[in-house]
Enzyme design. Structure first.
Site, PDB file in Angstrom:
ATOM      1  N   THR A  92       0.824  -1.209   0.000  1.00  0.00           N
ATOM      2  CA  THR A  92       0.000   0.000   0.000  1.00  0.00           C
ATOM      3  C   THR A  92       0.862   1.265   0.000  1.00  0.00           C
ATOM      4  OG1 THR A  92      -1.691  -1.188   1.188  1.00  0.00           O
ATOM      5  CG2 THR A  92      -1.805   1.202   1.309  1.00  0.00           C
ATOM      6  N   SER A 116      -6.606   0.292  -2.508  1.00  0.00           N
ATOM      7  CA  SER A 116      -7.301  -0.788  -3.201  1.00  0.00           C
ATOM      8  C   SER A 116      -6.741  -1.041  -4.600  1.00  0.00           C
ATOM      9  CB  SER A 116      -8.787  -0.444  -3.339  1.00  0.00           C
ATOM     10  OG  SER A 116      -9.354  -0.255  -2.067  1.00  0.00           O
ATOM     11  N   GLY A 168     -23.231   3.267  30.184  1.00  0.00           N
ATOM     12  CA  GLY A 168     -22.115   4.180  30.434  1.00  0.00           C
ATOM     13  C   GLY A 168     -20.789   3.460  30.592  1.00  0.00           C
ATOM     14  N   THR A 216     -11.558  -2.532   6.081  1.00  0.00           N
ATOM     15  CA  THR A 216     -10.936  -1.805   4.973  1.00  0.00           C
ATOM     16  C   THR A 216      -9.854  -2.621   4.282  1.00  0.00           C
ATOM     17  OG1 THR A 216     -11.300   0.217   6.256  1.00  0.00           O
ATOM     18  CG2 THR A 216      -9.863   0.397   4.340  1.00  0.00           C
ATOM     19  N   GLU A 239      -7.386  -5.889   3.032  1.00  0.00           N
ATOM     20  CA  GLU A 239      -7.613  -7.147   2.292  1.00  0.00           C
ATOM     21  C   GLU A 239      -8.865  -7.021   1.438  1.00  0.00           C
ATOM     22  OE1 GLU A 239      -5.079  -8.565   2.518  1.00  0.00           O
ATOM     23  OE2 GLU A 239      -4.300  -8.311   4.549  1.00  0.00           O
TER      24      GLU A 239
END
Lengths: 703, 703
Positions: free
Chosen positions: A153, A159, A437, A458, A460
């Site tokens: 990347t 992508s 909470g 996101t 692979e």
């Protein structure tokens, strides 16, 4: 560390029925055999192995988790590097298998700077290197003399791998490649283990031969000095900074300024450059490359069930301990507050996720079986056509779906990766909020787990991007069916059945018959596929205008697969012989809840496809789901117990097996939290911020 | 700080069309007048004021944000305390109004340890204190001699205020109260500004008089020494530890071991203890207490639009700069990659949120108008019946909905608080993911903003809990309508209209007529209300079994309100005279997109209620939404520009106004990230972790 609590605080207990009693009552209410179910889910061998490894880890102070939630980024990297090293030493010492090493990492539950070395770097050298390259790189990498990463990347490209900018230009004169980053956006980015740990990288770069690009290829590049660990000349490398999660990992950046590497550094098992003729050697079978990606996606599907189960375990236990308000219809005399888990609104949020964790577990198993089956077949029956396809560089989506399992497998892994990881990630956040909470406290143990898991939606293959590949496959399958081709695979059977019955219509009894429920999901997939095909082929709509339809279609396909695999697992004789009939019956309720939950959520697609009647969908939403929630509720705690997460792994105050939720929250806040060592000066006019450490103050007071 | 980039790195630029050019092109494509729209959204005075304050903040190094994303918890508290102090000094120096101080806080965009002092502590003293108490506590609090917090929530009790365990027992002998924490779960918990900063707390405790509890009441308690800032005797106080977000705030815990306070410390404007007779003095008007909660909820609704707009601004700008893949239908000659914002799948995720940010903005305005209207009426026309109701301690939901605006306002604020904060929170995460991999970087600026905002879905009424109050109001309204009562309020009109038309059926033209679209949302609310009423009153279903229906009902009501308020704002003459017709037309597209997006998402409810035809819903999903996305797309960047967030406020590499996304990501990672100051020893056998600081290494290399 702050001083211990004063005695009067130590004497305090939570009010009312204690959390430990409540969980005991929960476990007494159900006869589900958690040991039997756990052994079925994981095998007894794996459970025993995990227990053995846990003992080893717990004995070593380097793995102590008590400070995890308090550390800043630099301290977290320091701790995780120390753990990575210690784990490697244990790996050697105990002669662990790869599975055992992986199990240890899962118990630690935080990525470490060795993460990408131990996975993608070694795997890529192994799979894409020649024997000579194994000798040269892999041996030292296996021995941790070379520590590496997988640098694909880039800052400007995720992508779209074909758009990568880093170049590897062949120099015929001296038989070298020049690795270069021509632009800022060419900087490698997000690369795990690169920021601090790696001294080598597999760099994916555009191969340039005689001025012509041949697309991205892998090159081994040394990036840091083996002794000083300083970056080598003309290499700019570092950590990309803090992230939403994953902060124990040193994701890095990397730029090259005309760095020369020898010919042998191009990983050339599949393709390469002839050093004598400077000619490109084409890959024999590009499908093998897709194989790795498919394997990773399949693993993501396999993990998704237990990723989600962790959040469900914490939330379910805590919602059984937490009590809030009396039941509104209870009489005035009712003064004890109600367990939060008794509220249908909480059940509606949590129990479908409990069902999903099991559904995804069985789906993951099926996925891995298909993967293994495919690997076996691939090595046996490679047809001439496959080789032809491969040679002309076709991606798997272009291979004939009937020719082997590869195209099916690719589509199934894409659809399921997208659906399973989205379900797990978003489900974890639902679990966190179901804790009210306290879910927001770091000590809930869900937030950091969720934040660390998030990149999975996101990486692979971005979950939205993947749905296009699934749609392409489904459209291609539909065209084949319409053309009268008869590939004997699952999707074609569904499409053909739809065509056969389209005119007489479907009326699946989704409430009365579980196999009808599966068929209704299949029907919807076929309906949406032919709709999309009409838009694309008849109405000639642009690809871009159909992306939303494709995403819906892919999701429908994934949901069908999960429903089908869950159903099949429960029909399996092996399941029936391993489990009590009561347990199988309970799992069947989970199957129904999961299926009806998604049928409800996408009711309009079931309406328009006329897979079942409006009345059945309405009943599913009202009566049936509520009944299922009520059926499953008494077994909820035992159903999460069966996942067998040790407390040490969960590291959660809320998810403790013993129910001592409030004691643990208080202990961590008051007696562990380092901020309680500090006294501030609170006044606006004073420039002083931290007056002193309490500890010193305490000591002074004593003197 | 790491060393600066080497010269060859400094010379690099991103490849292809620069981000700055792309954003210029985007702005050139649309003629939307962002200044005009911004002035309409905020008024020019507010915009000028914000610019003035921004200049002051940017000039002071204490507000420098460059290290924000790198700090650990302790350093973050240190920095935020320093900012809180500096901001207070600026407040005094520039004689800021409360609004100006608030605006400065919003530009800083991180909570500080003064946060709860400046809001709830001062507000509670002001509203619930007598003039004598104002003199005693409020004067010093306003002057920051007393720094305080509002201590209500406990370890074991959040939503159920009546279940609080801390006691305040009246001692007639010496006319004091004893504040005590009888159990561990009585510990005050989550209290902002308590962990480190506060020396006083308003403690909400069960008032015990002669052995009888009179419910929760507020008491002022000093908790730390005014000089040493050490906890006072028998008080155990500290910070509760790290959280998923909000880590610049010192949320704290607090336990009391029989701590005595004088009679005057019970805040007694509304109720109290007669020190002579030891008798309880009942509150004259409990509705006023609900007023504060309603005000806070209304503020949450008002903020939700801009909270979401921040994420939408970042994601929209980045998706216009980011390019990935060629359009699949583009010819072979197309080599430039496509802006991600051109993909319909990205538009489908992002543009409905852009529409939602505007929808929520106008809704928030309407909400505040209703609140102010109600405040005015309350002070004018208090009826005898109201006083009776108030005296018997009725909550607002039990007050006659027709008697004044209070019940309407309460229900509207509950429904909208739940819907608006959920929409904003979940929308931010969608924005973050729409940024792809880089959305995960801290430098995206969305993650921390999202994490800090998340508690809003839980506090001031858990979003799921609130839906019960809305349903109760709607059921009560439906019963009144069926009983022939004719209160002239909005919900009754909707319910009556539904009854009138029920037999002839509705056929709203949701694609052709915007007011029909509003009516379709109203119709669905009425349908679901009468369905729920049937289940409850005729079929006698338990309250618990209806919680899921109630949640759906409340969401439907909230969506109707947002659609209605957005529609009304665009019909308003003031809007039409302030804005160009083109701008109004564009906002109308946003209205349609928002409405149809929710109509699609809840299509099955519109189906079953027969609010419109199946065909219209199908068309809404396919043709119409796609057309709207295409209409809005060219104006997307200008539409987010109109929110006028300064870069300094966003603190985001991806959301920069100038589009220099990659340059900024790289600069922060490489030249600011302190982790790049460190060289590690990567080898497993070496016990060394951090070898040295690069800076030293660099200096040595030079010598």
């Amino acid at each position: 560390m702050p001083p211990p609590n004063p005695d009067w605080v130590k004497a305090l207990k939570p009010s009312g029925v204690q959390g430990s009693e409540l969980l005991e009552q929960e476990r007494a209410k159900s006869t589900l055999d958690t040991d039997q179910l756990a052994a079925f889910l994981f095998t007894q061998d794996v459970l025993d192995r995990n227990a053995r490894i846990l003992e080893i880890l717990q004995a070593d102070p380097v793995f102590d988790k008590s400070q995890n939630y308090f550390r800043g980024r630099t301290e977290r990297i320091e701790a995780s590097l120390a753990r990575a090293k210690a784990l490697r030493r244990l790996h050697v010492k105990h002669k662990w298998s790869q599975e055992e090493y992986q199990a240890a990492n899962e118990l630690i539950s935080e990525p470490t700077p060795y993460g990408l070395h131990a996975s993608m770097f070694l795997k890529t050298l192994q799979e894409q290197g020649t024997p000579e390259q194994h000798e040269l790189f892999l041996r030292k990498a296996n021995n941790y003399e070379y520590i590496g990463c997988y640098a694909q990347t880039e800052l400007g490209h995720g992508s779209n791998v074909r758009g990568l900018e880093t170049t590897a230009t062949w120099n015929p004169q001296d038989k070298t490649f020049t690795i270069h980053s021509p632009h800022l956006t060419a900087s490698k980015w997000w690369i795990g283990s690169l920021g601090k740990a790696a001294n080598h990288a597999v760099v994916v770069a555009q191969l340039i031969l005689n001025g012509k690009s041949h697309g991205p290829h892998p090159f081994v590049v040394q990036i840091r000095d083996l002794v000083t660990h300083e970056p080598l000349p003309n290499i700019h490398v570092g950590d990309i900074g803090p992230k939403f999660g994953y902060n124990t990992m040193d994701n890095g950046f990397l730029l090259f300024n005309h760095v020369k590497i020898p010919h042998i550094n191009m990983l050339s098992r599949f393709s390469g450059v002839d050093p004598e003729t400077s000619k490109y050697i084409r890959p024999a079978n590009p499908a093998l490359v897709y194989g790795t990606l498919t394997y990773i996606r399949s693993s993501i599907v396999l993990q998704s069930g237990s990723v989600l189960a962790r959040g469900v375990t914490i939330a379910t236990r805590y919602c059984a301990v937490r009590r809030q308000f009396q039941d509104r219809d209870a009489g005035e005399e009712e003064t004890e507050e109600n367990q939060v888990l008794n509220y249908t609104m909480v059940q509606h949020r949590l129990l479908p996720l409990l069902a999903a964790s099991y559904a995804l577990h069985f789906t993951g198993r099926a996925m891995i079986n298909i993967y293994n089956e495919n690997q076996k077949r691939m090595s046996q029956t490679r047809t001439a056509k496959d080789l032809d396809d491969a040679k002309r560089g076709a991606g798997p989506e272009e291979l004939n779906p009937g020719s082997d399992l590869l195209a099916d497998l690719h589509a199934i892994s894409c659809a399921l990766k997208a659906f399973a990881s989205t379900t797990a990630a978003e489900g974890l956040e639902v679990c966190r909020r179901a804790c009210g909470g306290h879910g927001y406290s770091a000590f809930s143990g869900i937030g950091s787990w969720y934040a660390d898991y998030l990149p999975t939606v996101t990486w692979e293959g971005d979950n939205y991007m993947l749905t296009q590949q699934v749609a392409r496959y489904l459209l291609k399958s539909a065209r084949a069916v319409l053309a009268g081709k008869n590939p004997d695979n699952s999707i074609s059977r569904i499409l053909k059945e739809f065509i056969r019955r389209r005119d007489i219509g479907a009326a699946f009894d989704v409430l009365g018959d579980d196999s009808d429920l599966v068929d209704a999901f299949a029907w919807r997939v076929a309906f949406l596929t032919f709709e999309a095909l009409k838009h694309r082929d008849e109405e000639k709509q642009s690809w871009n205008s159909l992306l939303i339809d494709f995403w819906r279609l892919s999701t429908a396909y994934a949901q069908y697969l999960v429903v089908k695999y869950f159903y099949d697992a429960l029909q399996d004789e092996a399941t029936k012989s391993a489990l009590d009939p009561d347990t199988v019956a309970l799992l069947r309720k989970l199957f129904q809840l999961f299926s009806l939950h998604h049928l409800e959520a996408q009711a309009s697609e079931f309406f328009t496809s006329a897979a079942t009647t409006v009345r059945q969908i309405q009943l599913a939403r009202t009566k049936r789901s509520l009944a299922l929630l009520g059926n499953i509720r008494p077994h909820a705690v035992r159903l999460v117990d069966a996942w067998k997460f040790p407390d040490w792994q969960l590291d959660s105050s809320l998810g403790r097996y013993d129910g001592k939720v409030y004691e643990d929250l208080f202990h961590r806040a008051s007696e562990v939290n380092p901020l309680n060592d500090i006294v501030v000066d609170p006044y606006p006019e004073s420039p002083v911020l931290f007056k002193k450490l309490l500890k010193e103050a305490g000591q002074k007071a004593k003197l």
